[in-house]
Design an enzyme around this catalytic site. Structure first.
Site, PDB file in Angstrom:
ATOM      1  N   GLU A 198      45.053  48.764  45.694  1.00 26.83           N
ATOM      2  CA  GLU A 198      45.774  49.744  46.340  1.00 26.83           C
ATOM      3  C   GLU A 198      47.140  49.997  45.925  1.00 26.83           C
ATOM      4  O   GLU A 198      47.716  50.954  45.801  1.00 26.83           O
ATOM      5  CB  GLU A 198      45.863  49.339  47.830  1.00 26.83           C
ATOM      6  N   HIS A 223      44.893  43.446  43.844  1.00 30.68           N
ATOM      7  CA  HIS A 223      44.933  44.515  44.888  1.00 30.68           C
ATOM      8  C   HIS A 223      45.133  45.783  44.242  1.00 30.68           C
ATOM      9  O   HIS A 223      46.277  46.485  43.925  1.00 30.68           O
ATOM     10  CB  HIS A 223      46.638  44.194  45.586  1.00 30.68           C
ATOM     11  N   CYS A 243      41.301  40.843  47.862  1.00 32.50           N
ATOM     12  CA  CYS A 243      41.924  39.614  47.795  1.00 32.50           C
ATOM     13  C   CYS A 243      41.580  38.710  48.946  1.00 32.50           C
ATOM     14  O   CYS A 243      40.592  38.045  48.859  1.00 32.50           O
ATOM     15  CB  CYS A 243      43.607  39.884  47.963  1.00 32.50           C
TER      16      CYS A 243
END
Length: 243
Positions: free
Chosen positions: A201, A199, A100
């Site tokens: 993750e 994102h 990001c």
């Protein structure tokens, strides 16, 4: 068994405590080991094999000659740290993944610019603000991201207000959304450098998203042994991950 590549992860002061464990989990699953960095913390590139520039506040337009918008949340100390880290990492051959804000910082560090109001510029893009995979992105054929994730459209999350505008030196677009907004960038030569606007993750349950971290760890391991990073990623990702 060889030592896990050590990957530095930059985080914000506000959200780093909850984001870093997610990034560390993804790196561990990919065969790496995370260490948290941030403004005011020690940051020695000589002690790591790879670098992740994480998400967080907007990047100050002072870094690329843009105009500030009133809604921007800025962290000048983090800006200075991360820009210097990206420049130094790429100069000494350390692979970099940007998440990001991190993708935007890679572009800025390489001389590019950003749209301060991304959705004001790309009015046809779906304005979504969620950690859930509700935004559709198209991976560009012939890119390294396509080698890593495959070229089928992906559902990702979105928590950004800025986006890449003019590309930095040696930077190419690796993915866009349906409105044309840049969603991923990369460099076409060593060292490995990839930035994704979403994102991954948060999407550790998705194999294609885990593959992004695996690519960085592969590049970091190759760098440790003085091998070509992109060639190593290509070999490791010869069979693209499926949804």
């Amino acid at each position: 068994m060889s030592r896990r590549p050590r990957i530095a992860v930059t985080t914000s002061r506000q959200s780093g405590w909850r984001i870093f464990p997610l990034v560390a989990l993804n790196l561990w699953l990919a065969g790496g080991r995370a260490v948290r960095w941030g403004a005011g913390r020690p940051a020695d590139l000589g002690a790591v094999d790879g670098l992740i520039i994480g998400g967080g506040d907007d990047i100050s337009p002072d870094l690329y000659g843009g105009q500030i918008v009133t809604s921007a949340r800025l962290d000048p100390a983090r800006d200075a740290l991360e820009r210097g880290l990206v420049e130094a990492a790429l100069a000494c051959g350390i692979p970099v993944l940007g998440i990001c804000r991190g993708a935007q910082m890679i572009n800025v560090a390489l001389g590019g610019t950003l749209h301060q109001d991304a959705y004001g510029t790309y009015t046809a893009s779906d304005r979504i603000w969620t950690i859930l995979p509700k935004k559709r992105v198209r991976v560009c054929k012939g890119t390294r991201l396509a080698e890593v994730t495959g070229t089928e459209p992906m559902r990702v999350n979105a928590l950004h207000s800025q986006a890449v505008d003019r590309l930095g030196t040696d930077v190419i677009v690796a993915a866009r959304d349906r409105g044309g907004m840049v969603q991923a960038i990369e460099r076409a030569h060593d060292p490995f450098a990839l930035g994704v606007q979403w994102h991954p993750e948060h999407l550790f349950y998705a194999r294609r998203q885990r593959a992004i971290f695996a690519a960085l760890v592969t590049a970091a391991r190759a760098r440790r042994y003085n091998r070509g990073q992109l060639a190593a990623v290509d070999a490791e990702m010869a069979e693209p991950a499926r949804p």
